[in-house]
Scaffold this motif. Sequence first.
Motif, PDB file in Angstrom:
ATOM      1  N   GLU A 113      -5.070  -1.660  18.158  1.00 35.64           N
ATOM      2  CA  GLU A 113      -6.276  -1.549  17.323  1.00 35.64           C
ATOM      3  C   GLU A 113      -5.883  -1.690  15.854  1.00 35.64           C
ATOM      4  N   ALA A 114      -6.627  -2.507  15.112  1.00 29.32           N
ATOM      5  CA  ALA A 114      -6.221  -2.920  13.766  1.00 29.32           C
ATOM      6  C   ALA A 114      -6.026  -1.752  12.805  1.00 29.32           C
ATOM      7  N   ILE A 115      -6.992  -0.824  12.748  1.00 28.97           N
ATOM      8  CA  ILE A 115      -6.921   0.270  11.778  1.00 28.97           C
ATOM      9  C   ILE A 115      -5.734   1.175  12.059  1.00 28.97           C
ATOM     10  N   GLU A 116      -5.566   1.577  13.319  1.00 29.22           N
ATOM     11  CA  GLU A 116      -4.465   2.483  13.645  1.00 29.22           C
ATOM     12  C   GLU A 116      -3.111   1.805  13.488  1.00 29.22           C
ATOM     13  N   ARG A 117      -3.035   0.529  13.848  1.00 32.36           N
ATOM     14  CA  ARG A 117      -1.768  -0.195  13.679  1.00 32.36           C
ATOM     15  C   ARG A 117      -1.400  -0.282  12.199  1.00 32.36           C
ATOM     16  N   TRP A 118      -2.394  -0.590  11.357  1.00 29.95           N
ATOM     17  CA  TRP A 118      -2.154  -0.709   9.916  1.00 29.95           C
ATOM     18  C   TRP A 118      -1.742   0.639   9.318  1.00 29.95           C
ATOM     19  N   CYS A 119      -2.444   1.705   9.700  1.00 36.62           N
ATOM     20  CA  CYS A 119      -2.122   3.037   9.165  1.00 36.62           C
ATOM     21  C   CYS A 119      -0.734   3.493   9.606  1.00 36.62           C
ATOM     22  N   ASN A 120      -0.350   3.161  10.839  1.00 36.11           N
ATOM     23  CA  ASN A 120       1.003   3.485  11.299  1.00 36.11           C
ATOM     24  C   ASN A 120       2.051   2.721  10.490  1.00 36.11           C
ATOM     25  N   GLN A 121       1.763   1.465  10.200  1.00 37.74           N
ATOM     26  CA  GLN A 121       2.710   0.661   9.423  1.00 37.74           C
ATOM     27  C   GLN A 121       2.867   1.217   8.010  1.00 37.74           C
ATOM     28  N   VAL A 122       1.754   1.616   7.404  1.00 39.48           N
ATOM     29  CA  VAL A 122       1.814   2.210   6.070  1.00 39.48           C
ATOM     30  C   VAL A 122       2.587   3.524   6.114  1.00 39.48           C
ATOM     31  N   ALA A 123       2.311   4.353   7.126  1.00 35.36           N
ATOM     32  CA  ALA A 123       2.983   5.649   7.243  1.00 35.36           C
ATOM     33  C   ALA A 123       4.489   5.483   7.381  1.00 35.36           C
ATOM     34  N   VAL A 155       0.845  -1.200   0.000  1.00 37.15           N
ATOM     35  CA  VAL A 155       0.000   0.000   0.000  1.00 37.15           C
ATOM     36  C   VAL A 155       0.880   1.249   0.000  1.00 37.15           C
ATOM     37  N   ALA A 156       1.933   1.249   0.817  1.00 39.29           N
ATOM     38  CA  ALA A 156       2.851   2.396   0.837  1.00 39.29           C
ATOM     39  C   ALA A 156       3.470   2.615  -0.542  1.00 39.29           C
ATOM     40  N   ALA A 157       3.816   1.521  -1.223  1.00 39.97           N
ATOM     41  CA  ALA A 157       4.375   1.634  -2.573  1.00 39.97           C
ATOM     42  C   ALA A 157       3.343   2.228  -3.530  1.00 39.97           C
ATOM     43  N   ALA A 158       2.067   1.837  -3.366  1.00 41.55           N
ATOM     44  CA  ALA A 158       1.002   2.380  -4.216  1.00 41.55           C
ATOM     45  C   ALA A 158       0.826   3.876  -3.966  1.00 41.55           C
ATOM     46  N   ILE A 159       0.915   4.297  -2.704  1.00 44.32           N
ATOM     47  CA  ILE A 159       0.802   5.727  -2.389  1.00 44.32           C
ATOM     48  C   ILE A 159       1.971   6.484  -3.010  1.00 44.32           C
ATOM     49  N   ARG A 160       3.173   5.921  -2.891  1.00 45.27           N
ATOM     50  CA  ARG A 160       4.347   6.583  -3.484  1.00 45.27           C
ATOM     51  C   ARG A 160       4.170   6.744  -4.989  1.00 45.27           C
ATOM     52  N   ARG A 161       3.666   5.706  -5.661  1.00 44.24           N
ATOM     53  CA  ARG A 161       3.462   5.795  -7.112  1.00 44.24           C
ATOM     54  C   ARG A 161       2.427   6.860  -7.453  1.00 44.24           C
ATOM     55  N   THR A 162       1.333   6.874  -6.710  1.00 46.70           N
ATOM     56  CA  THR A 162       0.264   7.841  -6.989  1.00 46.70           C
ATOM     57  C   THR A 162       0.742   9.272  -6.779  1.00 46.70           C
ATOM     58  N   LEU A 163       1.479   9.490  -5.697  1.00 48.53           N
ATOM     59  CA  LEU A 163       1.950  10.833  -5.372  1.00 48.53           C
ATOM     60  C   LEU A 163       3.218  11.212  -6.135  1.00 48.53           C
ATOM     61  N   GLY A 164       3.853  10.231  -6.750  1.00 53.46           N
ATOM     62  CA  GLY A 164       5.099  10.510  -7.468  1.00 53.46           C
ATOM     63  C   GLY A 164       6.245  10.831  -6.530  1.00 53.46           C
ATOM     64  N   LEU A 165       6.295  10.144  -5.391  1.00 50.51           N
ATOM     65  CA  LEU A 165       7.348  10.391  -4.415  1.00 50.51           C
ATOM     66  C   LEU A 165       8.633   9.713  -4.865  1.00 50.51           C
ATOM     67  N   ASN A 166       9.724  10.438  -4.709  1.00 49.81           N
ATOM     68  CA  ASN A 166      11.019   9.956  -5.164  1.00 49.81           C
ATOM     69  C   ASN A 166      12.056  10.219  -4.082  1.00 49.81           C
ATOM     70  N   LEU A 167      12.753   9.173  -3.660  1.00 48.64           N
ATOM     71  CA  LEU A 167      13.727   9.313  -2.582  1.00 48.64           C
ATOM     72  C   LEU A 167      14.854  10.267  -2.953  1.00 48.64           C
ATOM     73  N   GLU A 168      15.273  10.245  -4.207  1.00 43.37           N
ATOM     74  CA  GLU A 168      16.360  11.141  -4.624  1.00 43.37           C
ATOM     75  C   GLU A 168      15.942  12.606  -4.503  1.00 43.37           C
ATOM     76  N   GLU A 169      14.688  12.881  -4.826  1.00 40.97           N
ATOM     77  CA  GLU A 169      14.180  14.243  -4.692  1.00 40.97           C
ATOM     78  C   GLU A 169      14.193  14.681  -3.233  1.00 40.97           C
ATOM     79  N   ARG A 170      13.776  13.795  -2.351  1.00 41.87           N
ATOM     80  CA  ARG A 170      13.752  14.114  -0.928  1.00 41.87           C
ATOM     81  C   ARG A 170      15.154  14.345  -0.389  1.00 41.87           C
ATOM     82  N   ARG A 171      16.114  13.584  -0.881  1.00 43.42           N
ATOM     83  CA  ARG A 171      17.502  13.749  -0.432  1.00 43.42           C
ATOM     84  C   ARG A 171      18.023  15.151  -0.722  1.00 43.42           C
TER      85      ARG A 171
END
Length: 384
Positions: free
Chosen positions: A245-255, A134-150
């Motif tokens: 709690e399942a939802i918060e644990r999952w969202c923290n893991q994705v974040a 899911v995190a990878a899908a968010i990165r693709r959608t947002l166009g996040l790039n580690l080199e840009e962040r660096r």
Amino acid sequence: MGRTARVPVRPEMIRWARERAGLRVEDLLSSFPKLKAWELGEVQPTLRQLEDFARQVRVPLGYLFLDTPPKESLPIPDFRTVSGPPRRPSPDLLDTIYLAQQRQAWYREYLQTQGVEPLPFVGSATLQDDPEEVAAAIRRTLGLNLEERRAMRTWTEALRWLTERAEAVGVLVMSSGIVGMNTRRKLDPEDFRGFALVDDLAPAVFINAADTVAARTFTLAHELAHIWLGQSGISEPQIHVFPTEAIERWCNQVAAELLVPRVSLLAEHRPTHPLQEEAQRLARLFKVSTLVILRRLYEVGRLSREAFWETYREECERLRDMERRTGIGGDFYRNLYARVSRPLVEALVISTLEGHTLYRDAYRLLGIRSPEVFQKLCRSLGVA
């Protein structure tokens, strides 16, 4: 009835209003010397005093004339209660959610008039999905790039970049440390850190800007996970907390995975180097706080629980000192874009100038009062 006449108010309603605002009797005695007597029913306030009291404790005046306190329920799920008893919603939280919902509703209607299609990523994930995927899908959608962040110089710049990427794909990101534009009503990070308002056309997240920059980055990533999950809610995501709690644990893991991908971290980590020095190097590399790095090192098995907690406490104090020295401030219009979300500001201005939205409605949603400020805002956007 004159404003100096005494009014019949039940003592328990006075007490309820004070406690609802999280105030002690002592906090209000300088403004209302007879408050104790009001709460004991020994004397009644005048209408003017009651109006002033209602304003100070931030409660509608009409509530004080009820026989029993109204049941105020939050309009979205509260995930802050997963580790303790349910909390009474604070006036600041309620008003912040209501205002965000009003802005979201206006923007949704605006997008409908523009023929905008529903966003496919809203609700596209489930709790059964792997957080890394899911995190990878968010990165693709947002166009996040580690080199840009660096290449970015500061956490603040990286947070602004993440915000702009989220807004570019259709997520409204509102970030403020006050209620509306009222500088006397400061938000408390211990009350809430953020919330998500799921909508397939105008998903919105709110980030408590009274929190540290490091915490706000994690909160934004957490709330984006809520959008992908399709679950609105108030959150209290803390880097050092691993909720059951399942939802918060999952969202923290994705974040955590969104900000610091596991594969990249394992490739970059130098386990033989001193922990604090290495955490700071990795924090500069990924443009997150050392707290997020420590969490990720613990999650991927590179740090023991004891070492995590010991170093985490030390880093918390160091970061607090840094932010105290840095201070806060900024340009009024940049702050306005952050508080309201720039795409919404632009849409409101254009719709108002075209005659589709009343000026008074635009002023209310933007949190401004004067035509002069609106004209300057138009000029800052290049539309006047």
